[in-house]
Design a protein around this motif. Structure first.
Motif, PDB file in Angstrom:
ATOM      1  N   HIS A 110      95.097  44.994 -53.469  1.00 40.71           N
ATOM      2  CA  HIS A 110      94.226  43.773 -53.389  1.00 40.71           C
ATOM      3  C   HIS A 110      92.889  43.807 -53.374  1.00 40.71           C
ATOM      4  N   THR A 111      92.299  45.113 -52.737  1.00 40.60           N
ATOM      5  CA  THR A 111      90.881  45.083 -52.742  1.00 40.60           C
ATOM      6  C   THR A 111      90.443  46.365 -53.431  1.00 40.60           C
ATOM      7  N   GLN A 112      91.028  46.685 -54.544  1.00 42.32           N
ATOM      8  CA  GLN A 112      90.616  48.023 -55.354  1.00 42.32           C
ATOM      9  C   GLN A 112      89.025  47.757 -55.816  1.00 42.32           C
ATOM     10  N   ASP A 113      88.415  46.632 -56.121  1.00 46.50           N
ATOM     11  CA  ASP A 113      87.258  46.528 -56.397  1.00 46.50           C
ATOM     12  C   ASP A 113      86.435  46.786 -55.388  1.00 46.50           C
ATOM     13  N   HIS A 114      86.634  46.406 -54.136  1.00 45.29           N
ATOM     14  CA  HIS A 114      85.854  46.610 -52.967  1.00 45.29           C
ATOM     15  C   HIS A 114      85.906  48.313 -52.609  1.00 45.29           C
ATOM     16  N   GLU A 115      87.001  48.691 -52.642  1.00 41.33           N
ATOM     17  CA  GLU A 115      87.167  50.342 -52.350  1.00 41.33           C
ATOM     18  C   GLU A 115      86.428  51.095 -53.275  1.00 41.33           C
ATOM     19  N   LEU A 116      86.296  50.418 -54.733  1.00 44.08           N
ATOM     20  CA  LEU A 116      85.643  51.597 -55.766  1.00 44.08           C
ATOM     21  C   LEU A 116      84.104  51.331 -55.502  1.00 44.08           C
ATOM     22  N   ALA A 117      83.409  50.279 -55.206  1.00 40.01           N
ATOM     23  CA  ALA A 117      82.210  49.732 -54.884  1.00 40.01           C
ATOM     24  C   ALA A 117      81.732  50.667 -53.440  1.00 40.01           C
ATOM     25  N   LEU A 118      82.583  50.636 -52.616  1.00 42.40           N
ATOM     26  CA  LEU A 118      82.194  51.618 -51.433  1.00 42.40           C
ATOM     27  C   LEU A 118      81.992  52.921 -51.773  1.00 42.40           C
ATOM     28  N   CYS A 119      82.825  53.533 -52.824  1.00 40.96           N
ATOM     29  CA  CYS A 119      83.039  54.842 -53.232  1.00 40.96           C
ATOM     30  C   CYS A 119      81.644  55.246 -53.691  1.00 40.96           C
ATOM     31  N   ALA A 120      81.387  54.141 -54.834  1.00 38.44           N
ATOM     32  CA  ALA A 120      80.111  54.281 -55.758  1.00 38.44           C
ATOM     33  C   ALA A 120      79.016  54.339 -54.805  1.00 38.44           C
ATOM     34  N   ALA A 121      78.878  53.572 -53.601  1.00 40.62           N
ATOM     35  CA  ALA A 121      77.878  53.222 -52.756  1.00 40.62           C
ATOM     36  C   ALA A 121      77.616  54.752 -51.850  1.00 40.62           C
ATOM     37  N   SER A 122      78.711  55.376 -51.556  1.00 43.81           N
ATOM     38  CA  SER A 122      78.803  56.512 -50.814  1.00 43.81           C
ATOM     39  C   SER A 122      78.090  57.893 -51.750  1.00 43.81           C
ATOM     40  N   ARG A 123      78.162  57.516 -52.991  1.00 45.43           N
ATOM     41  CA  ARG A 123      77.484  58.730 -54.086  1.00 45.43           C
ATOM     42  C   ARG A 123      76.341  58.386 -54.349  1.00 45.43           C
ATOM     43  N   GLY A 124      75.831  57.015 -54.240  1.00 44.10           N
ATOM     44  CA  GLY A 124      74.409  56.891 -54.929  1.00 44.10           C
ATOM     45  C   GLY A 124      74.362  55.232 -54.559  1.00 44.10           C
ATOM     46  N   ALA A 125      73.613  54.732 -55.570  1.00 40.97           N
ATOM     47  CA  ALA A 125      73.248  53.315 -55.535  1.00 40.97           C
ATOM     48  C   ALA A 125      74.348  52.522 -56.256  1.00 40.97           C
ATOM     49  N   CYS A 126      74.452  51.076 -55.782  1.00 43.01           N
ATOM     50  CA  CYS A 126      75.125  49.989 -56.412  1.00 43.01           C
ATOM     51  C   CYS A 126      74.224  48.889 -56.659  1.00 43.01           C
ATOM     52  N   TYR A 127      74.307  48.345 -57.960  1.00 39.97           N
ATOM     53  CA  TYR A 127      73.501  47.581 -58.405  1.00 39.97           C
ATOM     54  C   TYR A 127      73.875  46.228 -58.678  1.00 39.97           C
ATOM     55  N   TYR A 128      73.333  45.077 -58.440  1.00 39.32           N
ATOM     56  CA  TYR A 128      73.822  43.688 -58.537  1.00 39.32           C
ATOM     57  C   TYR A 128      72.994  42.651 -59.467  1.00 39.32           C
ATOM     58  N   LEU A 129      73.625  42.205 -60.488  1.00 38.37           N
ATOM     59  CA  LEU A 129      72.846  41.087 -61.261  1.00 38.37           C
ATOM     60  C   LEU A 129      73.463  39.844 -60.796  1.00 38.37           C
ATOM     61  N   PRO A 130      72.638  38.991 -60.127  1.00 37.64           N
ATOM     62  CA  PRO A 130      73.247  37.534 -59.639  1.00 37.64           C
ATOM     63  C   PRO A 130      73.252  36.533 -60.845  1.00 37.64           C
ATOM     64  N   ALA A 131      73.824  36.833 -61.854  1.00 38.60           N
ATOM     65  CA  ALA A 131      74.138  35.962 -62.953  1.00 38.60           C
ATOM     66  C   ALA A 131      75.686  35.801 -63.298  1.00 38.60           C
ATOM     67  N   PRO A 132      76.204  34.778 -62.935  1.00 37.13           N
ATOM     68  CA  PRO A 132      77.707  34.617 -62.994  1.00 37.13           C
ATOM     69  C   PRO A 132      78.106  34.550 -64.560  1.00 37.13           C
ATOM     70  N   LEU A 133      78.468  35.948 -64.789  1.00 38.84           N
ATOM     71  CA  LEU A 133      78.895  35.959 -66.356  1.00 38.84           C
ATOM     72  C   LEU A 133      80.104  36.160 -66.976  1.00 38.84           C
ATOM     73  N   VAL A 134      81.386  35.996 -65.625  1.00 38.87           N
ATOM     74  CA  VAL A 134      82.625  35.712 -65.788  1.00 38.87           C
ATOM     75  C   VAL A 134      83.190  34.507 -65.294  1.00 38.87           C
ATOM     76  N   GLN A 135      84.045  33.992 -65.929  1.00 41.84           N
ATOM     77  CA  GLN A 135      84.885  32.663 -65.746  1.00 41.84           C
ATOM     78  C   GLN A 135      86.300  33.173 -65.060  1.00 41.84           C
ATOM     79  N   LEU A 136      86.475  32.715 -63.920  1.00 45.79           N
ATOM     80  CA  LEU A 136      87.837  33.166 -63.623  1.00 45.79           C
ATOM     81  C   LEU A 136      89.032  31.858 -64.063  1.00 45.79           C
ATOM     82  N   GLY A 137      90.135  32.533 -64.214  1.00 51.19           N
ATOM     83  CA  GLY A 137      91.156  31.590 -64.501  1.00 51.19           C
ATOM     84  C   GLY A 137      91.669  30.868 -63.445  1.00 51.19           C
ATOM     85  N   ARG A 138      91.400  31.331 -62.392  1.00 54.29           N
ATOM     86  CA  ARG A 138      91.801  30.436 -61.134  1.00 54.29           C
ATOM     87  C   ARG A 138      91.026  30.762 -60.098  1.00 54.29           C
ATOM     88  N   PRO A 139      90.946  29.833 -59.061  1.00 51.43           N
ATOM     89  CA  PRO A 139      90.010  30.197 -57.919  1.00 51.43           C
ATOM     90  C   PRO A 139      90.581  31.507 -57.044  1.00 51.43           C
TER      91      PRO A 139
END
Length: 268
Positions: A175-204
């Motif tokens: 359920h939180t594999q994206d969060h876990e991957l981000a924490l792994c990446a952050a532990s190795r270096g830097a994670c970057y964020y582009l505050p532009a909503p470029l994906v539309q979810l099929g459901r909330p």
């Protein structure tokens, strides 16, 4: 002076029982104003009599189909696509979501301007995409570890990674594999964020039928992340008790909001 060439992208779409909607996801990847090098769709052993496979094969050679012999879940399916990818970067998209037509072009411009970035993400919308003027104002920024830890800003269909990044999605997290991957990446270096909503979810997020609709499953995985926070940043181990209380408090609060919304839901 010639400008740097734009990077290439492999799009990875895990699909499981996705016959009714995967075509929209694939179509949004193929319709990018900056085309991807390849679109890889990973059929995660869908038990639907081949309907998902037929929906993917309808796109012909425009799509690479990877068929898994056994169901491995979304993390394993994404990893299989990541391993098979050939482009400079891997961009993930879920089978029930769609991208903004300029997603890859905007991300490519960021990566040209900041070639050191190995992990980049952006948010989502549920309704219509915002106007171009809103997207144009978005500026990439580096996120600190604590910000990623307390609230995951990286939905899977908004994640773009350098193909050679020596990480993978953790299959133990359903359920939180994206969060876990981000924490792994952050532990190795830097994670970057582009505050532009470029994906539309099929459901909330949190809606019934989706992975995030399993509210306790989501919370259980987050609690596991917090118990193991020392694995990502050793100094944060002392904060485990506070993080567990914080996570459980969120669960109680959000549950109360859902119950309140249910009471005020209009009846036919």
């Amino acid at each position: 002076m010639a400008s740097a060439p734009l990077p290439s992208f492999s799009v990875v779409i895990p699909a499981y029982r996705a016959a009714g909607f995967v075509a929209q996801a694939i179509g949004s990847a193929l319709a990018q104003t900056y085309p991807p090098l390849e679109v890889l769709v990973v059929d995660d052993a869908s038990p639907d009599g081949g309907a998902t496979v037929r929906a993917i094969e309808a796109f012909g050679p425009a799509v690479r189909l990877l068929r898994l012999a056994h169901n491995v879940g979304p993390s394993g399916a994404r990893n299989a696509g990541w391993a098979a990818a050939q482009a400079d970067y891997v961009a993930f998209l879920d089978a029930d979501d769609v991208w903004h037509p300029e997603k890859l072009h905007r991300v490519a411009q960021v990566l040209v301007a900041h070639p050191h970035i190995q992990f980049l993400g952006h948010p989502f919308v549920v309704g219509p995409f915002p106007p171009a003027a809103v997207l144009d104002r978005a500026r990439v920024r580096r996120l600190p570890f604590w910000r990623i830890l307390l609230k995951n800003p990286y939905p899977a269909p908004g994640i773009v990674v350098r193909r050679t990044l020596p990480l993978r999605f953790e299959v133990r997290y359903r359920h939180t594999q994206d969060h876990e991957l981000a924490l792994c990446a952050a532990s190795r270096g830097a994670c970057y964020y582009l505050p532009a909503p470029l994906v539309q979810l099929g459901r909330p997020q949190g809606a019934p039928g989706g992975v995030s609709g399993n509210h306790w499953g989501m919370r259980r995985d987050e609690l596991r992340l917090y118990r193991n926070v020392g694995h990502y940043r050793r100094a944060w181990h002392v904060a485990v008790p506070l993080l567990l209380v914080y996570s459980l408090a969120k669960h109680v609060y959000r549950g109360a909001l859902r119950r309140l919304a249910g009471r005020h839901k209009p009846t036919a």
